[in-house]
Write a protein that holds these residues in place. Structure first.
Motif, PDB file in Angstrom:
ATOM      1  N   ASP A  29       0.839  -1.202   0.000  1.00  0.00           N
ATOM      2  CA  ASP A  29       0.000   0.000   0.000  1.00  0.00           C
ATOM      3  C   ASP A  29       0.873   1.251   0.000  1.00  0.00           C
ATOM      4  O   ASP A  29       0.635   2.199  -0.758  1.00  0.00           O
ATOM      5  N   GLU A  30       1.867   1.260   0.864  1.00  0.00           N
ATOM      6  CA  GLU A  30       2.726   2.435   0.972  1.00  0.00           C
ATOM      7  C   GLU A  30       3.604   2.605  -0.273  1.00  0.00           C
ATOM      8  O   GLU A  30       3.775   3.724  -0.776  1.00  0.00           O
ATOM      9  N   LEU A  31       4.154   1.510  -0.780  1.00  0.00           N
ATOM     10  CA  LEU A  31       4.967   1.608  -1.986  1.00  0.00           C
ATOM     11  C   LEU A  31       4.122   2.106  -3.157  1.00  0.00           C
ATOM     12  O   LEU A  31       4.591   2.902  -3.994  1.00  0.00           O
ATOM     13  N   ASN A  32       2.872   1.659  -3.232  1.00  0.00           N
ATOM     14  CA  ASN A  32       1.971   2.107  -4.283  1.00  0.00           C
ATOM     15  C   ASN A  32       1.636   3.599  -4.114  1.00  0.00           C
ATOM     16  O   ASN A  32       1.491   4.342  -5.105  1.00  0.00           O
ATOM     17  N   TYR A  33       1.528   4.041  -2.878  1.00  0.00           N
ATOM     18  CA  TYR A  33       1.256   5.450  -2.587  1.00  0.00           C
ATOM     19  C   TYR A  33       2.351   6.341  -3.165  1.00  0.00           C
ATOM     20  O   TYR A  33       2.077   7.361  -3.813  1.00  0.00           O
ATOM     21  N   TYR A  34       3.607   5.964  -2.959  1.00  0.00           N
ATOM     22  CA  TYR A  34       4.716   6.773  -3.479  1.00  0.00           C
ATOM     23  C   TYR A  34       4.854   6.626  -4.991  1.00  0.00           C
ATOM     24  O   TYR A  34       5.217   7.595  -5.676  1.00  0.00           O
ATOM     25  N   TRP A  68      -5.569   6.823  -0.316  1.00  0.00           N
ATOM     26  CA  TRP A  68      -4.715   6.410   0.799  1.00  0.00           C
ATOM     27  C   TRP A  68      -4.995   7.278   2.012  1.00  0.00           C
ATOM     28  O   TRP A  68      -5.407   8.439   1.894  1.00  0.00           O
ATOM     29  N   SER A  69      -4.751   6.714   3.173  1.00  0.00           N
ATOM     30  CA  SER A  69      -4.861   7.463   4.426  1.00  0.00           C
ATOM     31  C   SER A  69      -3.584   7.263   5.232  1.00  0.00           C
ATOM     32  O   SER A  69      -2.925   6.220   5.137  1.00  0.00           O
ATOM     33  N   TYR A  70      -3.268   8.291   5.997  1.00  0.00           N
ATOM     34  CA  TYR A  70      -2.090   8.222   6.864  1.00  0.00           C
ATOM     35  C   TYR A  70      -2.473   7.468   8.131  1.00  0.00           C
ATOM     36  O   TYR A  70      -3.235   7.971   8.960  1.00  0.00           O
ATOM     37  N   ALA A  71      -1.985   6.249   8.261  1.00  0.00           N
ATOM     38  CA  ALA A  71      -2.353   5.387   9.389  1.00  0.00           C
ATOM     39  C   ALA A  71      -1.133   4.555   9.769  1.00  0.00           C
ATOM     40  O   ALA A  71      -1.021   3.382   9.384  1.00  0.00           O
ATOM     41  N   PRO A  72      -0.178   5.137  10.497  1.00  0.00           N
ATOM     42  CA  PRO A  72       1.058   4.410  10.843  1.00  0.00           C
ATOM     43  C   PRO A  72       0.781   3.070  11.497  1.00  0.00           C
ATOM     44  O   PRO A  72       0.005   2.974  12.448  1.00  0.00           O
ATOM     45  N   ASN A  89      11.519   0.073  26.665  1.00  0.00           N
ATOM     46  CA  ASN A  89      10.455  -0.038  25.673  1.00  0.00           C
ATOM     47  C   ASN A  89      10.833   0.734  24.420  1.00  0.00           C
ATOM     48  O   ASN A  89      11.495   1.769  24.476  1.00  0.00           O
ATOM     49  N   SER A  90      10.393   0.241  23.284  1.00  0.00           N
ATOM     50  CA  SER A  90      10.640   0.911  22.015  1.00  0.00           C
ATOM     51  C   SER A  90       9.448   0.662  21.100  1.00  0.00           C
ATOM     52  O   SER A  90       8.495  -0.029  21.466  1.00  0.00           O
ATOM     53  N   SER A  91       9.490   1.247  19.926  1.00  0.00           N
ATOM     54  CA  SER A  91       8.438   1.025  18.945  1.00  0.00           C
ATOM     55  C   SER A  91       9.066   0.902  17.572  1.00  0.00           C
ATOM     56  O   SER A  91      10.195   1.347  17.341  1.00  0.00           O
ATOM     57  N   HIS A  92       8.322   0.290  16.661  1.00  0.00           N
ATOM     58  CA  HIS A  92       8.802   0.122  15.285  1.00  0.00           C
ATOM     59  C   HIS A  92       7.631   0.351  14.341  1.00  0.00           C
ATOM     60  O   HIS A  92       6.561  -0.245  14.504  1.00  0.00           O
ATOM     61  N   THR A  93       7.828   1.256  13.381  1.00  0.00           N
ATOM     62  CA  THR A  93       6.797   1.541  12.388  1.00  0.00           C
ATOM     63  C   THR A  93       7.045   0.713  11.137  1.00  0.00           C
ATOM     64  O   THR A  93       8.097   0.859  10.498  1.00  0.00           O
ATOM     65  N   LEU A  94       6.090  -0.158  10.790  1.00  0.00           N
ATOM     66  CA  LEU A  94       6.242  -0.992   9.600  1.00  0.00           C
ATOM     67  C   LEU A  94       6.041  -0.174   8.325  1.00  0.00           C
ATOM     68  O   LEU A  94       6.801  -0.296   7.371  1.00  0.00           O
ATOM     69  N   TYR A  95       4.971   0.618   8.300  1.00  0.00           N
ATOM     70  CA  TYR A  95       4.702   1.540   7.192  1.00  0.00           C
ATOM     71  C   TYR A  95       3.640   2.514   7.671  1.00  0.00           C
ATOM     72  O   TYR A  95       3.029   2.315   8.734  1.00  0.00           O
ATOM     73  N   GLN A  96       3.399   3.587   6.885  1.00  0.00           N
ATOM     74  CA  GLN A  96       2.567   4.673   7.393  1.00  0.00           C
ATOM     75  C   GLN A  96       1.303   4.933   6.578  1.00  0.00           C
ATOM     76  O   GLN A  96       0.394   5.600   7.070  1.00  0.00           O
ATOM     77  N   TYR A  97       1.236   4.439   5.338  1.00  0.00           N
ATOM     78  CA  TYR A  97       0.077   4.723   4.484  1.00  0.00           C
ATOM     79  C   TYR A  97      -0.621   3.424   4.100  1.00  0.00           C
ATOM     80  O   TYR A  97       0.026   2.453   3.702  1.00  0.00           O
ATOM     81  N   VAL A  98      -1.967   3.429   4.230  1.00  0.00           N
ATOM     82  CA  VAL A  98      -2.760   2.268   3.853  1.00  0.00           C
ATOM     83  C   VAL A  98      -3.719   2.673   2.738  1.00  0.00           C
ATOM     84  O   VAL A  98      -4.141   3.827   2.633  1.00  0.00           O
ATOM     85  N   GLU A  99      -4.053   1.711   1.897  1.00  0.00           N
ATOM     86  CA  GLU A  99      -4.823   1.970   0.675  1.00  0.00           C
ATOM     87  C   GLU A  99      -6.268   1.519   0.836  1.00  0.00           C
ATOM     88  O   GLU A  99      -6.567   0.549   1.536  1.00  0.00           O
ATOM     89  N   ALA A 100      -7.146   2.234   0.155  1.00  0.00           N
ATOM     90  CA  ALA A 100      -8.561   1.846   0.076  1.00  0.00           C
ATOM     91  C   ALA A 100      -9.065   2.240  -1.309  1.00  0.00           C
ATOM     92  O   ALA A 100      -8.410   2.962  -2.057  1.00  0.00           O
ATOM     93  N   GLU A 101     -10.262   1.748  -1.655  1.00  0.00           N
ATOM     94  CA  GLU A 101     -10.857   2.096  -2.948  1.00  0.00           C
ATOM     95  C   GLU A 101     -11.693   3.352  -2.808  1.00  0.00           C
ATOM     96  O   GLU A 101     -12.569   3.445  -1.940  1.00  0.00           O
TER      97      GLU A 101
END
Length: 467
Positions: free
Chosen positions: A115-120, A443-447, A423-435
């Motif tokens: 989704d994120e790669l498609n966004y860019y 796309w929406s910004y949804a880390p 404690n730590s955090s890891h972001t896999l990706y930030q943008y998700v796709e919808a129709e």
């Protein structure tokens, strides 16, 4: 460092006469009244537990490391006033271990890294870019392995196999493997004046090594996504270099009970910090693609950067109470400003502005205690390290330690256990796709963030000889 220092939580700045204490306050070398050799080994168990959308994953690593090795030569004059002794020392202390394995899982995903790669690829949602405009380390690899295409929408928009019906449910696993650490070679000199004032100075040479491999895999285990079987994206980062610093300190003993310490550490200057970075991608399909193959692989070239990196100044104040033959109490207060870190090289202005905006000064606290019964000792320690991120008031890292020791006439041995929690955090990706309403993707910004709890169990053993 040594098991004695680590067993007391690293709170050794006012005490001295210990190989790794010299790394905290160089005046500690002036406290020696004999020559000394010590050697320490540590077994490090790193355990990480992740939580991503209420799905848990865990992994661990075990490593045997040299924690400390050092030699101090002490020259003692036969007097109690004036210059009583001087000492020279050379030591290696392992300052940091990066080793850890992290696993993040989602058995039935509702979005995809594609989704994120498609966004860019779609100009951040404004329309298709030319493939020559793609970032060849990310969406360029997805295009070259047919994970992104234009068949569905024509040349105006890219899509992935998930875009066809916006059907997900694939298994998602991200593995993060980190290796390396920081070791420091210390060259120290110290003086003892009237058994009241102790001075010391150290030149430190640090070796830094950091290797990170991120493997992201998505697999259509239930056969829900048309044509798609799986893909794996790998990201590799290696950073290595040598840094130099200077430390100086003083310890003052006004009475036998009380010891006061003050130390200043210069920044560590990494004049040639080298980083190597590259990515690759592997894709599998249910139908044949180019050349009637069911899979595709592409790898991006290695990028090598050379930078100068400067760490913060550090100021350490220390207090020690020694109760003759019964034991001692100690405390270190450490102050440093993370917002002063500086990087030179490509895009360094942006990075430095981000550091200034996002980081702050912190005060680290270390406490230690040692009780003695004849030649035996029992120890305990606590370390509190606040988060250096602005806006955070939490204690980001805590260390709990305990230890045992035996001291003979010319031989000593120590054992220590240290539990480090953070404690730590890891972001896999930030943008998700919808129709979208017009049938085109939106796309929406949804880390997609995973929360990670890290535990380090460290067992240290030291043997030493005084002569």
């Amino acid at each position: 460092g040594t098991a004695r220092t680590m067993g007391m939580g690293g709170a050794f700045g006012a005490l001295g006469a210990d190989q790794s204490a010299i790394s905290i306050n160089p005046a500690g070398i002036g406290v020696y009244r004999s020559s000394d050799f010590s050697f320490s080994l540590s077994v490090n168990n790193n355990f990480s537990s992740s939580n991503y959308l209420n799905h848990t994953g865990s992994d661990f690593s075990n490593k045997l490391k040299i924690s400390n090795i050092g030699y101090v030569y002490n020259h003692l004059w036969d007097r109690d006033k004036g210059l009583v002794s001087m000492s020279f020392g050379i030591a290696y202390n392992r300052l940091n271990d990066f080793d850890r394995n992290i696993v993040i899982k989602n058995p039935s995903a509702t979005s995809s890294y594609l989704d994120e790669l498609n966004y860019y690829a779609n100009g951040q949602g404004t329309g298709a870019l030319s493939p020559s405009q793609f970032n060849q380390y990310y969406e360029g690899l997805a295009w070259d392995t047919y994970l992104l295409d234009t068949v569905l929408y024509g040349p105006g928009w890219y899509h992935s196999d998930f875009s066809n019906t916006h059907t997900y449910g694939q298994q998602m696993i991200r593995n993060i493997q980190i290796r390396g650490g920081i070791g420091e070679y210390d060259f120290s000199f110290g003086l003892n004046v009237s058994n009241k004032l102790f001075f010391g100075a150290t030149i430190g040479v640090q070796n830094l090594s950091y290797e990170e491999t991120v493997t992201h895999t998505e697999t259509d285990v239930n056969g829900n996504i048309p044509n798609f079987q799986s893909f794996t994206f790998n990201q590799y980062l290696k950073v290595y270099g040598t840094g130099y610093n200077f430390k100086t300190g003083i310890i003052y003993r006004p009475i036998d009970l009380l010891r006061l310490g003050l130390a200043v550490h210069s920044p560590t200057f990494y004049n040639n910090l080298t980083s190597d970075f590259h990515t690759d991608m592997y894709a599998n399909y249910d139908i044949p693609i180019a050349n009637n193959s069911y899979n595709a692989f592409e790898s991006a070239a290695v990028i090598t950067d050379n930078n100068t990196f400067v760490t913060p100044w550090k100021l350490i104040g220390s207090l020690g109470l020694k109760f003759k033959q019964f034991g001692l109490l100690s405390m270190d207060i450490e102050r440093l400003d993370y917002s002063t870190m500086q990087l030179s090289g490509d895009e360094s202005a942006y990075q430095n502005d981000s550091v200034k905006a996002g980081y702050k000064s912190v005060t680290n606290l270390r406490f230690g205690a040692e009780g003695k019964l004849g030649r035996f000792a029992i120890r305990a320690g606590l370390g509190l390290y606040p988060s250096p991120v602005k806006g955070s008031t939490s204690i980001n890292t805590k260390t709990y330690s305990a230890g045992l020791g035996y001291t003979g006439k010319s031989f000593y041995c120590d054992l220590a256990y240290v539990l480090l929690q953070y404690n730590s955090s890891h972001t896999l990706y930030q943008y998700v796709e919808a129709e979208g309403s017009n049938g085109l993707p939106t796309w929406s910004y949804a880390p997609q963030v995973a929360d990670i709890k890290n535990y380090v169990n460290r067992f240290v053993a030291t043997i030493g000889f005084r002569f």
